[in-house]
Write a protein that holds these residues in place. Structure first.
Motif, mmCIF file in Angstrom:
data_model
loop_
_atom_site.group_PDB
_atom_site.id
_atom_site.type_symbol
_atom_site.label_atom_id
_atom_site.label_comp_id
_atom_site.label_asym_id
_atom_site.label_seq_id
_atom_site.Cartn_x
_atom_site.Cartn_y
_atom_site.Cartn_z
ATOM 1 N N TRP A 10 0.826 -1.201 0.000
ATOM 2 C CA TRP A 10 0.000 0.000 0.000
ATOM 3 C C TRP A 10 0.862 1.253 0.000
ATOM 4 O O TRP A 10 1.817 1.359 0.773
ATOM 5 N N LEU A 11 0.512 2.199 -0.874
ATOM 6 C CA LEU A 11 1.272 3.441 -1.014
ATOM 7 C C LEU A 11 0.348 4.648 -1.020
ATOM 8 O O LEU A 11 -0.789 4.564 -1.501
ATOM 9 N N VAL A 12 0.860 5.761 -0.509
ATOM 10 C CA VAL A 12 0.198 7.063 -0.651
ATOM 11 C C VAL A 12 1.091 7.872 -1.569
ATOM 12 O O VAL A 12 2.279 8.017 -1.316
ATOM 13 N N ARG A 13 0.517 8.392 -2.662
ATOM 14 C CA ARG A 13 1.299 9.206 -3.585
ATOM 15 C C ARG A 13 0.984 10.677 -3.337
ATOM 16 O O ARG A 13 -0.156 11.114 -3.456
ATOM 17 N N LEU A 14 2.008 11.418 -2.971
ATOM 18 C CA LEU A 14 1.876 12.866 -2.786
ATOM 19 C C LEU A 14 2.898 13.565 -3.661
ATOM 20 O O LEU A 14 4.019 13.084 -3.821
ATOM 21 N N ASP A 15 2.511 14.690 -4.237
ATOM 22 C CA ASP A 15 3.432 15.508 -5.021
ATOM 23 C C ASP A 15 4.340 16.293 -4.069
ATOM 24 O O ASP A 15 4.079 16.379 -2.869
ATOM 25 N N ALA A 16 5.365 16.913 -4.618
ATOM 26 C CA ALA A 16 6.339 17.648 -3.806
ATOM 27 C C ALA A 16 5.724 18.838 -3.080
ATOM 28 O O ALA A 16 6.247 19.274 -2.054
ATOM 29 N N ASP A 17 4.597 19.354 -3.570
ATOM 30 C CA ASP A 17 3.959 20.509 -2.921
ATOM 31 C C ASP A 17 2.710 20.115 -2.130
ATOM 32 O O ASP A 17 1.848 20.928 -1.862
ATOM 33 N N GLU A 18 2.622 18.845 -1.744
ATOM 34 C CA GLU A 18 1.489 18.340 -0.982
ATOM 35 C C GLU A 18 1.986 17.749 0.342
ATOM 36 O O GLU A 18 3.044 17.113 0.389
ATOM 37 N N TYR A 70 -22.484 12.023 -4.198
ATOM 38 C CA TYR A 70 -22.459 13.021 -3.139
ATOM 39 C C TYR A 70 -21.435 12.567 -2.112
ATOM 40 O O TYR A 70 -21.478 11.433 -1.632
ATOM 41 N N LEU A 71 -20.491 13.429 -1.779
ATOM 42 C CA LEU A 71 -19.417 13.043 -0.882
ATOM 43 C C LEU A 71 -19.551 13.582 0.535
ATOM 44 O O LEU A 71 -18.710 13.328 1.366
ATOM 45 N N GLY A 72 -20.568 14.359 0.810
ATOM 46 C CA GLY A 72 -20.748 14.788 2.191
ATOM 47 C C GLY A 72 -20.597 16.266 2.398
ATOM 48 O O GLY A 72 -21.156 17.052 1.657
ATOM 49 N N THR A 73 -19.828 16.646 3.387
ATOM 50 C CA THR A 73 -19.762 18.031 3.830
ATOM 51 C C THR A 73 -19.152 18.957 2.782
ATOM 52 O O THR A 73 -18.491 18.523 1.849
ATOM 53 N N LEU A 74 -19.341 20.239 3.008
ATOM 54 C CA LEU A 74 -18.934 21.269 2.060
ATOM 55 C C LEU A 74 -17.468 21.181 1.656
ATOM 56 O O LEU A 74 -17.131 21.323 0.498
ATOM 57 N N PHE A 75 -16.586 20.952 2.618
ATOM 58 C CA PHE A 75 -15.169 20.968 2.285
ATOM 59 C C PHE A 75 -14.593 19.599 1.957
ATOM 60 O O PHE A 75 -13.411 19.376 2.019
ATOM 61 N N VAL A 76 -15.452 18.672 1.576
ATOM 62 C CA VAL A 76 -14.987 17.428 0.984
ATOM 63 C C VAL A 76 -14.818 17.764 -0.488
ATOM 64 O O VAL A 76 -15.733 17.679 -1.270
ATOM 65 N N SER A 77 -13.636 18.228 -0.842
ATOM 66 C CA SER A 77 -13.465 18.756 -2.183
ATOM 67 C C SER A 77 -12.243 18.183 -2.865
ATOM 68 O O SER A 77 -11.273 17.823 -2.209
ATOM 69 N N ASN A 78 -12.329 18.109 -4.159
ATOM 70 C CA ASN A 78 -11.204 17.731 -4.996
ATOM 71 C C ASN A 78 -10.541 16.426 -4.573
ATOM 72 O O ASN A 78 -9.342 16.376 -4.328
ATOM 73 N N PRO A 79 -11.312 15.335 -4.483
ATOM 74 C CA PRO A 79 -10.708 14.060 -4.109
ATOM 75 C C PRO A 79 -9.723 13.587 -5.172
ATOM 76 O O PRO A 79 -9.916 13.817 -6.357
ATOM 77 N N GLN A 80 -8.682 12.932 -4.705
ATOM 78 C CA GLN A 80 -7.632 12.416 -5.578
ATOM 79 C C GLN A 80 -7.430 10.933 -5.254
ATOM 80 O O GLN A 80 -7.398 10.559 -4.084
ATOM 81 N N LEU A 81 -7.250 10.130 -6.266
ATOM 82 C CA LEU A 81 -7.011 8.699 -6.070
ATOM 83 C C LEU A 81 -5.534 8.521 -5.722
ATOM 84 O O LEU A 81 -4.688 8.392 -6.604
ATOM 85 N N ARG A 82 -5.212 8.541 -4.431
ATOM 86 C CA ARG A 82 -3.814 8.621 -4.008
ATOM 87 C C ARG A 82 -3.366 7.510 -3.072
ATOM 88 O O ARG A 82 -2.194 7.363 -2.816
ATOM 89 N N LEU A 83 -4.272 6.749 -2.504
ATOM 90 C CA LEU A 83 -3.905 5.626 -1.651
ATOM 91 C C LEU A 83 -4.273 4.359 -2.405
ATOM 92 O O LEU A 83 -5.426 4.182 -2.804
ATOM 93 N N PHE A 84 -3.295 3.488 -2.639
ATOM 94 C CA PHE A 84 -3.569 2.310 -3.473
ATOM 95 C C PHE A 84 -2.645 1.150 -3.143
ATOM 96 O O PHE A 84 -1.557 1.318 -2.607
ATOM 97 N N ASN A 85 -3.113 -0.048 -3.502
ATOM 98 C CA ASN A 85 -2.317 -1.267 -3.380
ATOM 99 C C ASN A 85 -1.594 -1.456 -4.711
ATOM 100 O O ASN A 85 -2.228 -1.739 -5.727
ATOM 101 N N LYS A 86 -0.302 -1.314 -4.712
ATOM 102 C CA LYS A 86 0.474 -1.338 -5.963
ATOM 103 C C LYS A 86 0.385 -2.674 -6.686
ATOM 104 O O LYS A 86 0.611 -2.753 -7.892
ATOM 105 N N GLU A 87 0.040 -3.754 -5.951
ATOM 106 C CA GLU A 87 -0.069 -5.083 -6.557
ATOM 107 C C GLU A 87 -1.387 -5.275 -7.299
ATOM 108 O O GLU A 87 -1.527 -6.212 -8.069
ATOM 109 N N LYS A 88 -2.350 -4.379 -7.044
ATOM 110 C CA LYS A 88 -3.696 -4.589 -7.593
ATOM 111 C C LYS A 88 -4.175 -3.478 -8.526
ATOM 112 O O LYS A 88 -5.339 -3.437 -8.878
#
Length: 194
Positions: A10-18, A70-88
């Motif tokens: 499992w990996l979390v991918r973040l950019d250099a400015d995140e 619908y994702l919920g509260t007001l500041f649930v914004s701009n979701p990114q697919l960033r947590l993943f199982n690299k094997e799958k």
């Protein structure tokens, strides 16, 4: 892809400015235990300088809805697919995509599980405009559709919702950063913020 060489599945991918929130760090192990999921949408909040301080800025038309869900509260914004199982997942190389494809529907982390995007703090408006123009060489429409994330100064103040919720944990880091020189950005007649 360097992710394939990691010594964990499992990996979390973040950019250099995140930067991850404490909640993201604490919840990663919990999210990864779900055997029915190969990947997770993690919320990204845009940090912007505003009125002598810092806020999270969200474009009014983007909050709460993503991919027709619908994702919920007001500041649930701009979701990114960033947590993943690299094997799958399969890795892809395309601008403005998560960089991965999964056979299964991703999960959506709770609204308090997020990372902060510091681009508007680290780059001047002119530098961010140049970045959008560079993206536009590869995919013009996508670059300008996402330009609200890069060029909040060029839109009317009323186009955004500002919040200071959860920003306190990032203040020590923000106080250590030096702001870029303020270089104004100007659009050409062909460039339109959608």
């Amino acid at each position: 892809h360097g992710a394939k060489l990691a010594n964990t599945c499992w990996l979390v991918r973040l950019d250099a400015d995140e930067f991850p929130s404490q909640s993201l760090i604490e919840n990663c192990k919990i999210l990864c235990r779900d055997q029915d999921l190969d990947s997770w949408w993690i919320h990204r909040k845009e940090i912007c300088p505003y009125n002598g301080g810092y806020v999270f800025a969200t474009w009014q038309s983007r909050p709460s809805i993503f991919g027709g869900k619908y994702l919920g509260t007001l500041f649930v914004s701009n979701p990114q697919l960033r947590l993943f199982n690299k094997e799958k997942v399969r890795f892809i190389n395309q601008v403005h995509t998560p960089g991965i494809l999964s056979e299964r529907e991703p999960g959506i982390a709770g609204p308090d599980v997020f990372f902060a995007h510091f681009q508007s703090v680290l780059l001047s408006p002119q530098e961010r405009l140049l970045k959008v123009r560079e993206y536009a060489k590869h995919d013009f429409r996508s670059a300008w559709e996402n330009s609200d994330e890069y060029l909040f100064e060029l839109l009317q103040d009323t186009a955004y919702i500002y919040s200071k919720d959860s920003i306190q944990e990032f203040l020590p880091l923000l106080e250590r950063l030096s702001l870029p020189e303020k270089k104004e950005a100007e659009l050409t007649s062909k460039e339109v913020l959608v």
